[in-house]
Design a protein around this motif. Structure first.
Motif, PDB file in Angstrom:
ATOM      1  N   GLY A 237       0.787  -1.230   0.000  1.00 42.06           N
ATOM      2  CA  GLY A 237       0.000   0.000   0.000  1.00 42.06           C
ATOM      3  C   GLY A 237       0.813   1.270   0.000  1.00 42.06           C
ATOM      4  N   TYR A 238       2.134   1.159  -0.102  1.00 43.60           N
ATOM      5  CA  TYR A 238       2.977   2.353  -0.178  1.00 43.60           C
ATOM      6  C   TYR A 238       4.314   1.955  -0.811  1.00 43.60           C
ATOM      7  CZ  TYR A 238       5.701   0.687   3.876  1.00 43.60           C
ATOM      8  OH  TYR A 238       6.515  -0.041   4.725  1.00 43.60           O
ATOM      9  N   THR A 239       5.127   2.951  -1.092  1.00 45.84           N
ATOM     10  CA  THR A 239       6.437   2.690  -1.682  1.00 45.84           C
ATOM     11  C   THR A 239       7.399   2.260  -0.580  1.00 45.84           C
ATOM     12  OG1 THR A 239       6.023   4.334  -3.416  1.00 45.84           O
ATOM     13  CG2 THR A 239       8.317   3.646  -3.068  1.00 45.84           C
TER      14      THR A 239
ATOM     15  N   TYR B 290      10.459   4.533   3.004  1.00 43.95           N
ATOM     16  CA  TYR B 290      10.253   4.588   4.442  1.00 43.95           C
ATOM     17  C   TYR B 290      11.306   3.754   5.165  1.00 43.95           C
ATOM     18  CZ  TYR B 290       5.676   6.755   3.853  1.00 43.95           C
ATOM     19  OH  TYR B 290       4.662   7.627   3.555  1.00 43.95           O
ATOM     20  N   THR B 291      11.376   3.973   6.461  1.00 46.36           N
ATOM     21  CA  THR B 291      12.179   3.118   7.322  1.00 46.36           C
ATOM     22  C   THR B 291      11.240   2.180   8.074  1.00 46.36           C
ATOM     23  OG1 THR B 291      12.086   4.611   9.232  1.00 46.36           O
ATOM     24  CG2 THR B 291      13.840   4.992   7.637  1.00 46.36           C
TER      25      THR B 291
ATOM     26  N   ALA C 195      14.726   1.188   4.528  1.00 46.17           N
ATOM     27  CA  ALA C 195      14.368   0.229   3.491  1.00 46.17           C
ATOM     28  C   ALA C 195      14.926   0.617   2.132  1.00 46.17           C
ATOM     29  CB  ALA C 195      12.848   0.073   3.415  1.00 46.17           C
ATOM     30  N   GLY C 196      15.299   1.887   1.970  1.00 47.90           N
ATOM     31  CA  GLY C 196      15.850   2.335   0.700  1.00 47.90           C
ATOM     32  C   GLY C 196      17.289   1.891   0.505  1.00 47.90           C
ATOM     33  N   ASN C 197      18.151   2.193   1.481  1.00 50.14           N
ATOM     34  CA  ASN C 197      19.564   1.874   1.304  1.00 50.14           C
ATOM     35  C   ASN C 197      20.061   0.726   2.177  1.00 50.14           C
ATOM     36  OD1 ASN C 197      19.873   2.957   3.865  1.00 50.14           O
ATOM     37  ND2 ASN C 197      20.678   4.925   3.143  1.00 50.14           N
TER      38      ASN C 197
ATOM     39  N   ARG D  79       6.287   1.451  10.751  1.00 53.31           N
ATOM     40  CA  ARG D  79       6.836   2.281   9.695  1.00 53.31           C
ATOM     41  C   ARG D  79       7.110   3.701  10.190  1.00 53.31           C
ATOM     42  NH1 ARG D  79       3.365   4.284   4.492  1.00 53.31           N
ATOM     43  NH2 ARG D  79       2.595   5.744   6.058  1.00 53.31           N
ATOM     44  N   MET D  80       8.166   4.294   9.638  1.00 49.05           N
ATOM     45  CA  MET D  80       8.470   5.692   9.935  1.00 49.05           C
ATOM     46  C   MET D  80       8.987   6.358   8.669  1.00 49.05           C
ATOM     47  SD  MET D  80      11.408   7.289  12.427  1.00 49.05           S
ATOM     48  CE  MET D  80      10.589   7.159  14.018  1.00 49.05           C
ATOM     49  N   TYR D  81       8.541   7.584   8.436  1.00 50.45           N
ATOM     50  CA  TYR D  81       9.036   8.341   7.288  1.00 50.45           C
ATOM     51  C   TYR D  81      10.203   9.212   7.710  1.00 50.45           C
ATOM     52  CZ  TYR D  81       9.195  11.471   3.289  1.00 50.45           C
ATOM     53  OH  TYR D  81       9.605  12.183   2.200  1.00 50.45           O
ATOM     54  N   CYS D  82      11.267   9.156   6.923  1.00 57.34           N
ATOM     55  CA  CYS D  82      12.448   9.992   7.172  1.00 57.34           C
ATOM     56  C   CYS D  82      12.861  10.685   5.886  1.00 57.34           C
ATOM     57  CB  CYS D  82      13.624   9.145   7.657  1.00 57.34           C
ATOM     58  SG  CYS D  82      13.383   8.352   9.250  1.00 57.34           S
TER      59      CYS D  82
END
Lengths: 122, 108
Positions: A26-28, A32-33, A53-55, A98-101
């Motif tokens: 439901g999201y990219t 997010y972390t 989760a990106g790097n 989940r957390m947005y950074c």
């Protein structure tokens, strides 16, 4: 809609390891972390660590350093938490959240998984 | 590590009454404070972030206030579905993220 779906309950013997998964949808996923938080019976919530989760960068609570490993599989949009050398005190419900950074700052935890009960018993 | 202290540990309230929950930080967390509602067997639910901003679709009877080291969550008129455990959590200075010990809101 955002969903974090965790793997099922586990029973482990002292000294063993456990790996809990958290499937995100439901999201990219890579924007997010993901954090891992646990709650032992009758206790409050305790932060264990997180992964970008990106790097793939990770950071762990000092309490769990050396015993916890958080990883992710971007193709499966899934995060994992592995805890080793289990002891009875590790019996708890384990949650992903989940957390947005941004590059400048991080915000609050928002969505959580439903929890995974890990029981450590001989 | 920032220590979060919640009071009271248990709050007995009748439906329709007002509930006031407190959270104190051992050092300033600015407005980087969130409140979560937790029911048995469920995922914690975000209620308030930034100390006073309601999460999406949260009923207006929930409100948060405070900054620095003192924070309050108020439920203006308790509904049956509001009986749960409430946690505050700071995200100003971490790792580690830290949570309060929780306040259980029970039916009087």
């Amino acid at each position: 809609q955002v969903q974090l779906v965790q793997s099922g309950a586990e029973v482990k013997k002292p000294g063993a390891s456990v790996k809990v998964s958290c499937k995100a949808s439901g999201y990219t996923f890579t924007s997010y972390t993901m954090h891992w938080v646990r709650q032992a019976p009758g206790q409050s919530l305790e932060w264990m660590g997180w992964i970008n989760a990106g790097n793939g960068d990770t950071k762990y609570s000092q309490k769990f350093q050396g015993r916890v490993t958080i990883t992710r599989d971007t193709s499966a949009t899934t995060a994992y938490m592995e805890l080793s050398s289990l002891r009875s005190e590790d019996t708890a419900v384990y949650y992903c959240a989940r957390m947005y950074c941004t590059s400048i700052r991080c915000y609050n935890l928002d969505y959580w998984g439903q929890g995974t009960l890990v029981t450590v018993s001989s | 590590e920032i220590v979060m202290t919640q009071s009271p540990a248990t709050l007995s309230v009748s439906p329709g009454e007002r509930a006031t929950l407190s959270c104190r930080a051992s050092q300033s967390v600015s407005s980087n404070l969130a409140w979560f509602q937790h029911k048995p067997g469920q995922a914690p639910r975000l209620l308030i972030y930034g100390a006073s901003t309601r999460a999406t679709d949260l009923p207006a009877r929930f409100s948060g206030s405070g900054s620095g080291t003192e924070f309050t969550l108020t439920i203006s008129s308790l509904q049956s579905e509001d009986f749960a455990v409430y946690y505050c959590q700071q995200y100003n200075n971490w790792p580690p993220l830290t949570f309060g010990g929780g306040t259980k809101v029970e039916i009087k």
